[in-house]
Write a protein that holds these residues in place. Structure first.
Motif, short mmCIF file in Angstrom:
data_model
loop_
_atom_site.label_atom_id
_atom_site.label_comp_id
_atom_site.label_asym_id
_atom_site.label_seq_id
_atom_site.Cartn_x
_atom_site.Cartn_y
_atom_site.Cartn_z
N VAL A 1 0.86 -1.18 0.00
CA VAL A 1 0.00 0.00 0.00
C VAL A 1 0.90 1.23 0.00
CG1 VAL A 1 -1.67 1.33 1.34
CG2 VAL A 1 -1.90 -1.14 1.18
N GLU B 1 5.64 3.17 1.99
CA GLU B 1 5.24 1.90 1.39
C GLU B 1 5.04 0.90 2.52
OE1 GLU B 1 8.15 0.74 -1.48
OE2 GLU B 1 7.56 2.29 -2.93
N LYS C 1 -4.94 -8.35 3.94
CA LYS C 1 -5.42 -7.10 3.32
C LYS C 1 -6.57 -6.48 4.10
CE LYS C 1 -7.57 -5.33 -0.90
NZ LYS C 1 -8.06 -5.66 -2.27
N LEU D 1 -6.52 -2.80 6.11
CA LEU D 1 -7.38 -1.70 5.69
C LEU D 1 -8.47 -1.38 6.71
CD1 LEU D 1 -7.77 -2.43 1.86
CD2 LEU D 1 -6.17 -0.87 2.99
#
Length: 455
Positions: A61, A159, A167, A171
């Motif tokens: 990300v 990064e 994931k 998030l």
């Protein structure tokens, strides 16, 4: 049942095959660049990316420093969070700094440094990537890229790399966790910053607000001070209330009264109490209503917008005539900020783009303001900053001399009732000597002279 040696042999074979595929893909890409027509490149590269995506178990990300002209709040939160944890990790290089008002050292990762964090069962690798930006040849205010290139010597981004299976965890839980932790670090650091406008945009350089004023030391009528504190606290805790009644979570204050009555001191006390950064807006630096609107959109939540001396900054025409004749600023040049634009800024649809904001206007002459600025819902609370009374005098005497009682108080208080004197004038006299008797005798003489002049 496969033996351990057979499993290791199979694993090595898979890795070898994967490496061969990646090498082959790179070779195919190189050949395609040389021999295939350009129209086939996109399709081929898309296929290669699919192969690469299938083979890797990692996901990255990218968190850039800016969202348009505004600081990316996730980047800012990551900076605080990682800096707070960096000394407990294997990172090799840090940056350390401290201002006069900071309680602790500020620590951040150095350029292109890496560190590893853990959250639940996930391992997360962070890297701060910094890219130098060549000097821009010219500045064009309407072009985002030119603006950022001109004012910044490097572009930074984080990064964040982790396994694909994490994931949703990253998030939905990890990044919100970082935002929450960063907010707690901000509150603990107890630093309020002062921001200003440069080239019609908020400058990315801020100053620490060193004004020490608090509600405890603020020389203001005791009942009025209590009312303001209750109103500010109700606003701060009113998220659900504002949502229930269908209003934007913002509050407007108009501070009006003669010069020297403590308007700036009240603003500092409010900011220090709320721990809100101050965004100081000088309307003479704004070229158009669109710039004004953009400043509102890029101002973060939990902040205080201050427009001082609104009656003097620019000559805002009323809405009936502003379309016919352009405004003339105090500098004599055309200023396209209009009253309608300012009203939309503080109370229109655009004002809803953000939460937990305080808007403060100050003026020495309330009667000079357009009535449209004064109607309920725009400035929620009108605070009259008046001349000194006995409650204010006693607070000033305690602040400057450290006393609550003195035999001269009765005479001074009798004169204060009769004389129009500002808190700033009283403070000026009290500062002339640290000895209470000398200081109060000087103040008594000053008040008698002022009473004679007013007669």
């Amino acid at each position: 049942m496969l033996s351990w040696h057979q499993k290791m042999s199979n694993a090595k074979a898979v890795l070898s095959t994967a490496a061969s595929l990646v090498a082959s893909a790179m070779l195919v890409k190189s050949i395609a660049n040389d021999f295939l027509p350009a129209e086939f490149h996109d399709s081929l590269y898309s296929g290669l990316r699919c192969v690469s995506h299938y083979l890797t178990s990692q996901l990255t990300v990218v968190i850039e420093e800016f969202q348009g002209f505004s600081i990316n709040q996730v980047f800012e939160a990551a900076d605080l969070y990682l800096g707070n944890k960096s000394t407990n990790t294997s990172a090799q290089r840090f940056r350390v700094g401290k201002t006069e008002k900071d309680k602790t050292l500020g620590i951040t990762l150095d350029r292109n440094e890496e560190m590893v964090d853990a959250f639940e069962d996930a391992t997360l690798k962070w890297r701060l990537v910094c890219t130098q930006v060549p000097p821009a040849v010219e500045y064009r205010s309407q072009n985002l890229g030119d603006y950022n290139s001109t004012l910044r010597s490097e572009v930074r981004h984080y990064e964040l790399t982790f396994r694909k299976k994490h994931k949703d965890l990253v998030l939905n839980l990890y990044l919100p966790h970082i935002l929450e932790k960063a907010e707690a670090i901000k509150v603990e650091s107890n630093v309020v910053k002062l921001h200003t406008v440069m080239h019609s945009r908020w400058s990315n350089k801020s100053a620490v607000l060193k004004h020490p004023m608090t509600f405890k030391t603020l020389a203001l009528d005791s009942e009025l001070k209590k009312t303001i504190m209750e109103d500010v606290d109700n606003f701060l805790n009113g998220k659900e209330y504002y949502r229930r009644i269908g209003k934007a979570w913002k509050r407007g204050y108009l501070l009006h009264g003669p010069p020297g009555t403590g308007k700036s001191s009240l603003i500092a006390a409010m900011a220090n109490h709320l721990k809100f950064d101050i965004y100081d807006l000088d309307l003479t630096n704004i070229q158009s209503n669109s710039d004004l609107r953009y400043l509102l959109l890029t101002m973060p939540s939990r902040s205080m917008l201050v427009i001082e001396d609104i009656d003097c900054s620019i000559k805002l025409q009323n809405r009936e005539t502003e379309d016919a004749t352009p405004n003339q600023g105090d500098r004599g040049d055309n200023n396209k900020v209009t009253l309608s634009g300012l009203l939309n800024f503080i109370d229109g649809l655009w004002s809803c783009c953000g939460e937990e904001r305080i808007i403060v206007f100050t003026t020495n002459h309330k009667d000079k303001l357009d009535p449209a600025l004064l109607r309920p819902g725009r400035m929620d609370m009108h605070i009259h900053m008046s001349y000194c009374n006995n409650s204010v005098f006693k607070q000033l005497a305690f602040n400057y001399l450290g006393i609550n009682h003195h035999h001269l108080f009765e005479q001074i208080e009798g004169l204060i009732v009769e004389v129009n004197v500002t808190p700033a004038e009283i403070a000026g006299e009290l500062m002339k000597s640290m000895h209470a008797e000398v200081s109060l005798q000087g103040l008594l003489k000053f008040l008698r002279a002022k009473m004679t002049q007013q007669d």
